[in-house]
Design an enzyme around this catalytic site. Structure first.
Site, mmCIF file in Angstrom:
data_model
loop_
_atom_site.group_PDB
_atom_site.id
_atom_site.type_symbol
_atom_site.label_atom_id
_atom_site.label_comp_id
_atom_site.label_asym_id
_atom_site.label_seq_id
_atom_site.Cartn_x
_atom_site.Cartn_y
_atom_site.Cartn_z
ATOM 1 N NE ARG A 50 32.667 42.428 30.976
ATOM 2 C CZ ARG A 50 31.799 41.438 30.752
ATOM 3 N NH1 ARG A 50 31.622 40.963 29.536
ATOM 4 N NH2 ARG A 50 31.092 40.929 31.750
ATOM 5 C CE LYS A 56 34.006 31.613 48.166
ATOM 6 N NZ LYS A 56 33.236 32.647 47.454
ATOM 7 C CD GLU A 70 26.294 37.022 58.390
ATOM 8 O OE1 GLU A 70 26.558 35.805 58.298
ATOM 9 O OE2 GLU A 70 26.254 37.621 59.473
ATOM 10 C CB VAL A 88 30.688 32.402 55.813
ATOM 11 C CG1 VAL A 88 30.517 30.967 56.300
ATOM 12 C CG2 VAL A 88 32.028 32.945 56.280
ATOM 13 C CB ILE A 128 22.862 31.188 56.028
ATOM 14 C CG1 ILE A 128 22.242 30.288 54.966
ATOM 15 C CG2 ILE A 128 22.644 30.608 57.416
ATOM 16 C CD1 ILE A 128 22.904 28.937 54.856
ATOM 17 N N GLY A 155 23.725 25.666 35.903
ATOM 18 C CA GLY A 155 24.332 26.899 36.389
ATOM 19 C C GLY A 155 24.813 26.848 37.820
ATOM 20 C CG ASP A 158 33.583 28.279 48.088
ATOM 21 O OD1 ASP A 158 33.551 29.476 47.738
ATOM 22 O OD2 ASP A 158 32.680 27.754 48.777
ATOM 23 C CE LYS A 217 31.706 29.947 50.863
ATOM 24 N NZ LYS A 217 30.616 29.283 50.107
#
Length: 429
Positions: free
Chosen positions: A48, A106, A130, A133, A137, A188, A202, A206
């Site tokens: 957009r 991922k 990095e 995953v 962290i 949220g 998800d 990972k």
């Protein structure tokens, strides 16, 4: 310091992408000092173009992502659009036209990581991820570099903040699954469609990435056993508390005891309150790594969100830019071990099984016989009965998943077993 800037293109400018652009602008001097050259945002591909993007020159915005990555003068392409296509094609095109890539994707890496690494190697470019995953962290770099001289045997972790928030809320307040999910959505933490999180997709992506890096073996998403957490109930938490446990959705990657194979799985599990992962609250992530020399290591922090994920992206960007200046590339894929990925049936752990049974003499003996016939040893049994109905909770010693599956199927066929209310693995002991 080199004065000619390194040119960076950004694919995607949502929550993460916009934060990457902001940090590149506001921390430009610091980034230049750390890299040894300034970095310049050379283009931003979006869907957009009319949306106002604070801090981004509208002249840099384009809807033609393909033309952007084909420019030929880019040093790094940062991909934060997600999904399989067009991300896969854009990344390989970026390599072909001389750019290294930093990605947070991922799903793509879990599905096609080997092909992407091969494309990066073919063109002498970097592929860093990095942020794919565990958000902010630092996890991939320690596994790939800091522990490169060690032998990692197990990676056990909470790698999805949405599911951890929901389960933590169920544990701390006694809320049911739907009530906890509704709160996560309102705050949220959960998407309007939470399927990828609560059904474990998800976390499985990972887990595939982590297992591949930890065990120097190609592990694809299809190799990961996946079980969601939508069936976890308040009764399960009550049983867990009686055992001194709580329940977490875990990604578990393990090397077999003989070292000849690996497994990767995602499912809800009971873990003792004494285990470090039991105290991970809210939407936080944590990963527990066990290796021969280093022993037990734990990585903890926010696993999602614009700023944490952007932090990981920028860390990769600095590393890749340094490599560009030195004419080198960082670590690529390490799959030399090529260990087979064993099926879930080979996994050995303990189990917590809750049965609805008839409240009459001989039921416990029948149930115990079924367990014995399938080679599953019982550790403890708890029975409660009222008005002809009863619940029977069995906790086993360690057994293979295949043996437990056969046991449960046989239990379902008993006339005295009205139903199998819950099956939960017990980990972390």
């Amino acid at each position: 310091m080199r004065t000619r800037p390194l040119k960076v293109a950004l694919l995607g400018c949502g929550v993460v992408g916009s934060e990457v652009a902001r940090i590149m602008t506001t921390h430009a001097d610091d980034l230049a000092a750390r890299i040894g050259a300034p970095v310049e945002l050379a283009g931003v591909a979006v869907r957009r173009p009319d949306k106002v993007r604070e801090g981004i020159d509208p002249a840099l915005v384009t809807t033609d992502a393909t033309a952007l990555v084909k420019r030929g003068d880019l040093d790094v392409v940062v991909e934060v659009i997600g999904g399989i296509e067009p991300a896969r094609t854009l990344i390989t095109t970026a390599f072909e036209h001389g750019a290294s890539v930093v990605s947070a994707n991922k799903a793509l890496l879990a599905q096609d990581g080997a092909a992407l690494h091969a494309a990066a190697e073919e063109h002498g470019r970097d592929l860093y991820y990095e942020a794919a995953v565990a958000g902010a962290i630092p996890l991939i770099r320690p596994l790939r570099e800091s522990l490169a001289g060690d032998k990692v045997n197990r990676v056990l972790g909470i790698v999805n903040g949405t599911t951890n928030f929901i389960l933590d809320k169920m544990d701390s307040t006694g809320a049911g699954y739907q009530e906890a999910l509704d709160e996560a959505t309102a705050l949220g933490y959960a998407e309007a469609d939470p399927t990828a999180d609560v059904e474990g997709f998800d976390a499985a992506a990972k887990a595939a990435i982590l297992a591949g890096i930890a065990f120097h073996t190609r592990v694809r998403l299809d190799d990961v056993y996946r079980e969601g957490m939508t069936e976890v109930t308040a009764a399960d938490f009550a049983s867990a508390k009686e055992m001194g446990c709580t329940i977490k959705l875990l990604a578990i990657c393990e090397r077999a005891a003989d070292g000849a194979s690996v497994t990767a799985r995602v499912h809800p599990a009971m873990i003792p309150l004494s285990h470090p992962l039991a105290s991970v609250r809210g939407a936080y992530n944590a990963v527990f790594v066990e290796s021969d020399a280093a022993g037990q290591l734990m990585f903890y922090g926010p696993g999602a969100g614009g700023s944490p994920t952007a932090s990981a992206v920028l860390g990769d960007l600095v590393a890749v830019c340094r490599n560009r200046l030195s004419g080198a590339t960082g670590p690529g894929e390490s799959a030399y071990a090529a260990l087979p990925v064993s099926p879930m049936g080979d996994v050995v752990t303990r189990y917590h099984i809750s049965l609805d049974v008839a409240d009459k003499p001989g039921v416990l003996a029948q149930v115990a016989t079924v367990f014995a016939e399938h080679g599953v040893s019982i550790d403890t049994v708890r029975q409660q009965g009222k008005d002809g109905e009863a619940s029977l909770v069995v906790v086993t010693h360690r057994a293979s998943d295949a043996a437990l599956h056969g046991t449960v199927e046989a239990l379902r066929k008993l006339d005295t077993v009205r139903g199998v209310a819950s099956i939960m693995r017990v980990e972390g002991e």
